[in-house]
Write a protein that holds these residues in place. Sequence first.
Motif, mmCIF file in Angstrom:
data_model
loop_
_atom_site.group_PDB
_atom_site.id
_atom_site.type_symbol
_atom_site.label_atom_id
_atom_site.label_comp_id
_atom_site.label_asym_id
_atom_site.label_seq_id
_atom_site.Cartn_x
_atom_site.Cartn_y
_atom_site.Cartn_z
ATOM 1 N N UNK B 241 0.793 -1.223 0.000
ATOM 2 C CA UNK B 241 0.000 0.000 0.000
ATOM 3 C C UNK B 241 0.825 1.273 0.000
ATOM 4 N N UNK B 242 2.075 1.180 0.365
ATOM 5 C CA UNK B 242 2.940 2.379 0.316
ATOM 6 C C UNK B 242 3.103 2.869 -1.123
ATOM 7 N N UNK B 243 2.774 2.015 -2.078
ATOM 8 C CA UNK B 243 2.849 2.406 -3.487
ATOM 9 C C UNK B 243 1.612 3.182 -3.944
ATOM 10 N N UNK B 244 0.550 3.214 -3.113
ATOM 11 C CA UNK B 244 -0.728 3.773 -3.571
ATOM 12 C C UNK B 244 -1.257 4.828 -2.596
ATOM 13 N N UNK B 245 -2.223 5.627 -3.091
ATOM 14 C CA UNK B 245 -2.794 6.690 -2.263
ATOM 15 C C UNK B 245 -3.850 6.145 -1.291
ATOM 16 N N UNK B 246 -4.554 5.107 -1.697
ATOM 17 C CA UNK B 246 -5.615 4.578 -0.845
ATOM 18 C C UNK B 246 -5.860 3.123 -1.201
ATOM 19 N N UNK B 266 -9.537 -5.221 6.344
ATOM 20 C CA UNK B 266 -10.121 -4.141 5.540
ATOM 21 C C UNK B 266 -9.699 -2.771 6.064
ATOM 22 N N UNK B 267 -9.735 -2.627 7.374
ATOM 23 C CA UNK B 267 -9.489 -1.307 7.961
ATOM 24 C C UNK B 267 -8.015 -0.913 7.959
ATOM 25 N N UNK B 268 -7.145 -1.878 7.996
ATOM 26 C CA UNK B 268 -5.718 -1.544 8.116
ATOM 27 C C UNK B 268 -4.943 -1.597 6.797
ATOM 28 N N UNK B 269 -5.628 -2.034 5.733
ATOM 29 C CA UNK B 269 -4.926 -2.169 4.449
ATOM 30 C C UNK B 269 -5.789 -1.602 3.316
ATOM 31 N N UNK B 270 -5.236 -1.617 2.106
ATOM 32 C CA UNK B 270 -5.987 -1.143 0.939
ATOM 33 C C UNK B 270 -6.694 -2.256 0.187
ATOM 34 N N UNK B 271 -6.816 -3.408 0.816
ATOM 35 C CA UNK B 271 -7.420 -4.585 0.172
ATOM 36 C C UNK B 271 -8.868 -4.311 -0.241
ATOM 37 N N UNK B 272 -9.251 -4.803 -1.439
ATOM 38 C CA UNK B 272 -10.627 -4.560 -1.910
ATOM 39 C C UNK B 272 -11.492 -5.813 -1.970
#
Lengths: 164, 420
Positions: B241-246, B266-272
């Motif tokens: 996630x450091x590669x992305x904005x959200x 879900x809350x701690x990562x950008x996983x969809x």
Amino acid sequence: MADFPKEFLELVSDPDSVKMVATTDKHGAPHVVVKGSLRVEGQHLAFGEVIEDSDSGHYLVRSIWFNRPVAVNVTKGDKSWQVKGRTYKCLIAGPLLKDFLLRERAKRGPDADLNAVWLIEPAEIRDESLEVRRQSLEARRPLFGRHLDRASIMAEARQLAAKA
Amino acid sequence: MSEGDLDHIEQLEAKYPDVPRFVLLKLALRYRGVRLLAPATLAISDADYNYGPVQVFRYHDEEALKKAHPGPLLFRDGTTGLVAFEDREVFEDPYVIDHEGGKFLLYSDASKARLVDEVDFTPRPAYYGKRTSSGKPMESIATARAQRMIICAYRHCHFWDTGEQCKYCAFFTDLNETRQVSEKKFPKDVEAEDIYETVREILKEPGRVSEIYMTAGADYEGEPAFEAEVDRYINILQAIGRNFKGRFSSQLMAPAYSKAQYKKLYERTGLTTVCPNIEVWDERLFKWICPGKERFVGRAKWIQNTVDAVEVFGKGNVYTQVIGGVELAKPHGFKTEDEALASNFEACEFYSKHGVVFVSVVFGPARSSVFHDQKRPSLEYFVRLIRGLRQIREKHGLKADNDDYKHCGNHADADLERVD
């Protein structure tokens, strides 16, 4: 496979020409969209499909799956060329996709995207310019459908037109 | 005519006109296998094509590492085909691919009597051949499909420790023996920083990836069970996630966690999206075929957790899949294809009602799996299966976006949605 005439190549490479692609939905109803990225790529026409879930995207898939023809029109001013053919390939990765994407981003900014590049294999290429089509028709059927008040038919066309 | 040959494809094409030839071929090539003729093997040695043999899910010995290997096959319509190549499996009468006039050509059999179509292979990504700052080859960290990057977070499945692995599984084997490759040959752990750097590298190649997919061997350590695994995934997803904005388009294929664990993810990562695979729906067969999943979670809880995950990730963002065909495995499987289909459609209907996307893959009996000698159902069975699943999902307004033709390549039922 048809060869691209020089006049067509000039028109399609003109950035100001309008390029349109026609597909059909599952009922056969036509669907026409403008594809500004359309260009000649070897023996094929290539263009980018920006949106993954677009109507034209679905119909292009339908055309390659079920062998349905597609048509392209390229026009500028009085010039107009039509290409009829078949969808040949859908590229979702690789150098051509990258090239189209980079051009899209150069044009619209770094957030621009591209779903796929489609290649069309031409079967028929025709000059659809009005004057060319009219001359062609009149050579085959000289008097067919002509209004009788046209200058080339009436004896005193100029005088009548002036009075009107 | 024999099962899955070109005559059979043509027959199926006439019988099921809504299923395009590309999708039938995708099933058939998985079914009959593919042999690369010498010119094709030479062509895939080219830098533009050669993926090399390194795979995130399996170990290769020194000899295998010398060979050239292609990436996933691409049909002309863009459909990804995860075909079985003859150097990895044994087939009686596979399709063959030659290379002529600068093109890969698919033929019906070794006689090359009938040309099937022109095909291609997924271009080799630019990050292949590069190394992370810790010196790891990036292709050993992530495998690329046409538009998906596949990351394996942990290279060992602990269900195998007690002989309770899923019976069709060959992950983390050498594809020959029914055992996990030793830690010495194939280190279990993958560093989050190596994954971060590999993702960062693929993003440098314009348009190369539109989804990140992560999975691993099952690790039930912790209290509650799988807590250590969930924390491992969170650590890695945060690094990615450091590669992305959200949030970033992503899928985690992992066991069916509790709702609290899903919330944490879900809350701690950008996983969809998540994908807790049921593998086989029938209760009796699930216990037989997936004993580890039964012991450490249990079928009823697995299903409930999957449904609960929709409350966290949203409708259409929770997936599950079956290994199509294992429900007919002998001696305990269904006796008829109609019974097996009914079971799968019941499962799809159930999951769809709860907003879960239910997809299928084609079972391939891997040499190093318990089911290595199982026979598969007819090819027509898979055609009926994919049509049925697509229809049920459509009725419930669900689409398998994260497992579609360009992301996974394993799910022919999802491919059919391209015209919907």
